[in-house]
Write an enzyme that holds these catalytic residues in place. Structure first.
Site, PDB file in Angstrom:
ATOM      1  N   ASP A  10      12.858 -12.645   0.990  1.00  0.00           N
ATOM      2  CA  ASP A  10      12.237 -12.120  -0.221  1.00  0.00           C
ATOM      3  C   ASP A  10      11.297 -13.193  -0.777  1.00  0.00           C
ATOM      4  O   ASP A  10      11.733 -14.301  -1.097  1.00  0.00           O
ATOM      5  CB  ASP A  10      13.357 -11.795  -1.221  1.00  0.00           C
ATOM      6  CG  ASP A  10      12.840 -11.232  -2.530  1.00  0.00           C
ATOM      7  OD1 ASP A  10      11.629 -11.320  -2.811  1.00  0.00           O
ATOM      8  OD2 ASP A  10      13.678 -10.712  -3.286  1.00  0.00           O
ATOM      9  N   ILE A  11      10.044 -12.863  -0.929  1.00  0.00           N
ATOM     10  CA  ILE A  11       9.058 -13.867  -1.352  1.00  0.00           C
ATOM     11  C   ILE A  11       9.360 -14.384  -2.764  1.00  0.00           C
ATOM     12  O   ILE A  11       9.019 -15.525  -3.099  1.00  0.00           O
ATOM     13  CB  ILE A  11       7.612 -13.323  -1.232  1.00  0.00           C
ATOM     14  CG1 ILE A  11       6.604 -14.478  -1.218  1.00  0.00           C
ATOM     15  CG2 ILE A  11       7.287 -12.317  -2.330  1.00  0.00           C
ATOM     16  CD1 ILE A  11       5.230 -14.102  -0.720  1.00  0.00           C
ATOM     17  N   ASN A  24      -2.702  -4.780  -6.759  1.00  0.00           N
ATOM     18  CA  ASN A  24      -3.781  -3.776  -6.720  1.00  0.00           C
ATOM     19  C   ASN A  24      -4.807  -4.195  -7.763  1.00  0.00           C
ATOM     20  O   ASN A  24      -4.547  -5.084  -8.575  1.00  0.00           O
ATOM     21  CB  ASN A  24      -3.252  -2.361  -6.973  1.00  0.00           C
ATOM     22  CG  ASN A  24      -2.617  -2.242  -8.340  1.00  0.00           C
ATOM     23  OD1 ASN A  24      -3.296  -2.333  -9.351  1.00  0.00           O
ATOM     24  ND2 ASN A  24      -1.307  -2.054  -8.385  1.00  0.00           N
ATOM     25  N   ASP A  34       4.505  -6.672  -5.329  1.00  0.00           N
ATOM     26  CA  ASP A  34       3.969  -6.725  -6.690  1.00  0.00           C
ATOM     27  C   ASP A  34       5.084  -6.422  -7.705  1.00  0.00           C
ATOM     28  O   ASP A  34       5.291  -7.175  -8.677  1.00  0.00           O
ATOM     29  CB  ASP A  34       2.844  -5.686  -6.781  1.00  0.00           C
ATOM     30  CG  ASP A  34       1.907  -5.900  -7.945  1.00  0.00           C
ATOM     31  OD1 ASP A  34       2.006  -6.940  -8.613  1.00  0.00           O
ATOM     32  OD2 ASP A  34       1.056  -5.015  -8.179  1.00  0.00           O
ATOM     33  N   SER A 122      -1.128  -5.879   2.639  1.00  0.00           N
ATOM     34  CA  SER A 122      -1.581  -4.518   3.043  1.00  0.00           C
ATOM     35  C   SER A 122      -0.643  -3.795   4.013  1.00  0.00           C
ATOM     36  O   SER A 122      -0.902  -2.635   4.342  1.00  0.00           O
ATOM     37  CB  SER A 122      -3.004  -4.530   3.647  1.00  0.00           C
ATOM     38  OG  SER A 122      -3.965  -4.721   2.635  1.00  0.00           O
ATOM     39  N   GLY A 124       2.418  -2.760   3.675  1.00  0.00           N
ATOM     40  CA  GLY A 124       3.446  -1.900   3.083  1.00  0.00           C
ATOM     41  C   GLY A 124       2.822  -0.599   2.616  1.00  0.00           C
ATOM     42  O   GLY A 124       2.376   0.231   3.416  1.00  0.00           O
ATOM     43  N   TYR A 126       0.000  -0.005   1.481  1.00  0.00           N
ATOM     44  CA  TYR A 126      -1.387   0.193   1.913  1.00  0.00           C
ATOM     45  C   TYR A 126      -1.521   0.527   3.401  1.00  0.00           C
ATOM     46  O   TYR A 126      -2.643   0.753   3.884  1.00  0.00           O
ATOM     47  CB  TYR A 126      -2.242  -1.014   1.536  1.00  0.00           C
ATOM     48  CG  TYR A 126      -2.646  -1.038   0.063  1.00  0.00           C
ATOM     49  CD1 TYR A 126      -2.292  -0.003  -0.810  1.00  0.00           C
ATOM     50  CD2 TYR A 126      -3.394  -2.097  -0.464  1.00  0.00           C
ATOM     51  CE1 TYR A 126      -2.661  -0.024  -2.154  1.00  0.00           C
ATOM     52  CE2 TYR A 126      -3.773  -2.119  -1.805  1.00  0.00           C
ATOM     53  CZ  TYR A 126      -3.408  -1.083  -2.645  1.00  0.00           C
ATOM     54  OH  TYR A 126      -3.780  -1.112  -3.966  1.00  0.00           O
TER      55      TYR A 126
HETATM   56  N1  AR6 Z   1       9.223 -10.181  -0.240  1.00  0.00           N
HETATM   57  C1  AR6 Z   1       8.470 -10.241   0.894  1.00  0.00           C
HETATM   58  N2  AR6 Z   1       7.861  -9.166   1.447  1.00  0.00           N
HETATM   59  C2  AR6 Z   1       8.025  -7.985   0.812  1.00  0.00           C
HETATM   60  C3  AR6 Z   1       8.784  -7.839  -0.388  1.00  0.00           C
HETATM   61  C4  AR6 Z   1       9.391  -9.015  -0.908  1.00  0.00           C
HETATM   62  N3  AR6 Z   1      10.117  -8.991  -2.032  1.00  0.00           N
HETATM   63  N4  AR6 Z   1       8.719  -6.534  -0.771  1.00  0.00           N
HETATM   64  C5  AR6 Z   1       7.968  -5.880   0.149  1.00  0.00           C
HETATM   65  N5  AR6 Z   1       7.561  -6.750   1.120  1.00  0.00           N
HETATM   66  P1  AR6 Z   1       3.397  -4.043  -0.281  1.00  0.00           P
HETATM   67  P2  AR6 Z   1       0.519  -3.671   0.147  1.00  0.00           P
HETATM   68  C6  AR6 Z   1       6.707  -6.514   2.296  1.00  0.00           C
HETATM   69  O1  AR6 Z   1       3.632  -2.577  -0.308  1.00  0.00           O
HETATM   70  O2  AR6 Z   1       0.766  -2.917   1.401  1.00  0.00           O
HETATM   71  C7  AR6 Z   1       1.878  -2.299  -4.737  1.00  0.00           C
HETATM   72  O3  AR6 Z   1       2.187  -1.119  -5.436  1.00  0.00           O
HETATM   73  C8  AR6 Z   1       6.519  -5.090   2.751  1.00  0.00           C
HETATM   74  O4  AR6 Z   1       7.582  -4.711   3.614  1.00  0.00           O
HETATM   75  O5  AR6 Z   1       4.089  -4.904  -1.252  1.00  0.00           O
HETATM   76  O6  AR6 Z   1      -0.542  -4.718   0.111  1.00  0.00           O
HETATM   77  C9  AR6 Z   1       0.634  -2.965  -5.276  1.00  0.00           C
HETATM   78  O7  AR6 Z   1       0.566  -2.861  -6.682  1.00  0.00           O
HETATM   79  C10 AR6 Z   1       5.189  -5.176   3.484  1.00  0.00           C
HETATM   80  O8  AR6 Z   1       5.352  -5.644   4.816  1.00  0.00           O
HETATM   81  O9  AR6 Z   1       1.830  -4.409  -0.426  1.00  0.00           O
HETATM   82  C11 AR6 Z   1      -0.444  -2.191  -4.604  1.00  0.00           C
HETATM   83  O10 AR6 Z   1      -0.714  -0.978  -5.273  1.00  0.00           O
HETATM   84  C12 AR6 Z   1       4.416  -6.251   2.717  1.00  0.00           C
HETATM   85  O11 AR6 Z   1       5.398  -6.938   1.938  1.00  0.00           O
HETATM   86  C13 AR6 Z   1       0.109  -1.902  -3.232  1.00  0.00           C
HETATM   87  O12 AR6 Z   1       1.521  -1.919  -3.406  1.00  0.00           O
HETATM   88  C14 AR6 Z   1       3.335  -5.729   1.788  1.00  0.00           C
HETATM   89  O13 AR6 Z   1       3.772  -4.511   1.185  1.00  0.00           O
HETATM   90  C15 AR6 Z   1      -0.241  -2.974  -2.239  1.00  0.00           C
HETATM   91  O14 AR6 Z   1       0.207  -2.582  -0.959  1.00  0.00           O
END
Ligand code: AR6
Length: 179
Positions: A10-11, A24, A34, A122, A124, A126
């Site tokens: 978890d970051i 976003n 986020d 991007s 997740g 996205y």
């Molecule tokens: N620690 C590390 N990685 C994580 C965590 C965490 N706690 N939670 C999710 N991931 P995403 P995006 C991974 O959706 O695709 C938001 O609503 C996840 O499995 O967080 O850039 C923003 O406000 C994936 O591999 O980001 C934007 O609207 C990666 O982190 C939108 O999502 C990125 O997933 C951005 O989408």
């Protein structure tokens, strides 16, 4: 020399100088990384994001750009927010994803961060395919690493993401070339 390391986890639990947020353009929160950052970092981050909107980014932070705020209660000094592109099957948006890593690193270097944690931007909500997202992330960071950043740590949420990054890193080599 900047080292690239991989961690599964978890970051928001990382102890680093800067944590990169996959935000976003509204900068006002969301799901995924986020949501986790704002939940764990507390209201100070949102307050700083609102100030950024009021001062520099009235229209929102453009895709591919990065901007820093306090890290609130996280075990870090700064959160660097960047906005990844939404995956498209018909349009190549990879230059924007490259830009996220490059710009976030540039902001980190300007702040004097020595350790920087990145999520897989991007990949997740996205929808970017993990294998391609990992390749772009590793390659861009390896080419862009900048003094005084000593460690770039990719924090991957699950085993699958970790595996894709490990493969990308093995293909690219773990360290930036000297100089
Ligand atoms: N620690 C590390 N990685 C994580 C965590 C965490 N706690 N939670 C999710 N991931 P995403 P995006 C991974 O959706 O695709 C938001 O609503 C996840 O499995 O967080 O850039 C923003 O406000 C994936 O591999 O980001 C934007 O609207 C990666 O982190 C939108 O999502 C990125 O997933 C951005 O989408």
């Amino acid at each position: 020399m900047t080292a690239i390391t991989l961690v599964q986890g978890d970051i928001t639990r990382q102890q680093v100088d800067a944590i990169v947020n996959a935000a976003n353009s509204s900068l006002l929160g969301g799901g995924g990384v986020d949501g986790a950052i704002h939940r764990r970092g507390g209201p100070g981050i949102l307050e700083a994001c609102r100030e950024l909107r009021a001062s520099h980014y009235a229209e929102g932070l453009p895709t591919g750009r990065a901007a820093a705020t306090t890290a609130g209660e996280l075990d870090a000094r700064w959160v660097i927010h960047t906005v990844g592109p939404v995956w498209s099957g018909t349009e190549d948006r990879s230059a924007l994803l490259v830009s996220c890593y490059r710009e976030a690193l540039r902001v980190a270097a300007d702040l004097g961060a020595k350790t920087v944690a990145f999520p897989a931007i991007s990949t997740g909500i996205y929808g970017w395919p993990m294998d391609d997202g990992a390749r772009i992330a590793v390659r861009t960071v390896r080419e862009a690493v900048a003094d005084p950043v000593e460690e770039v740590r990719f924090v991957l949420f699950d085993h699958y993401a970790y595996g894709e990054f490990a493969e990308a890193l093995a293909a690219e080599g773990p360290e930036a070339p000297p100089g």
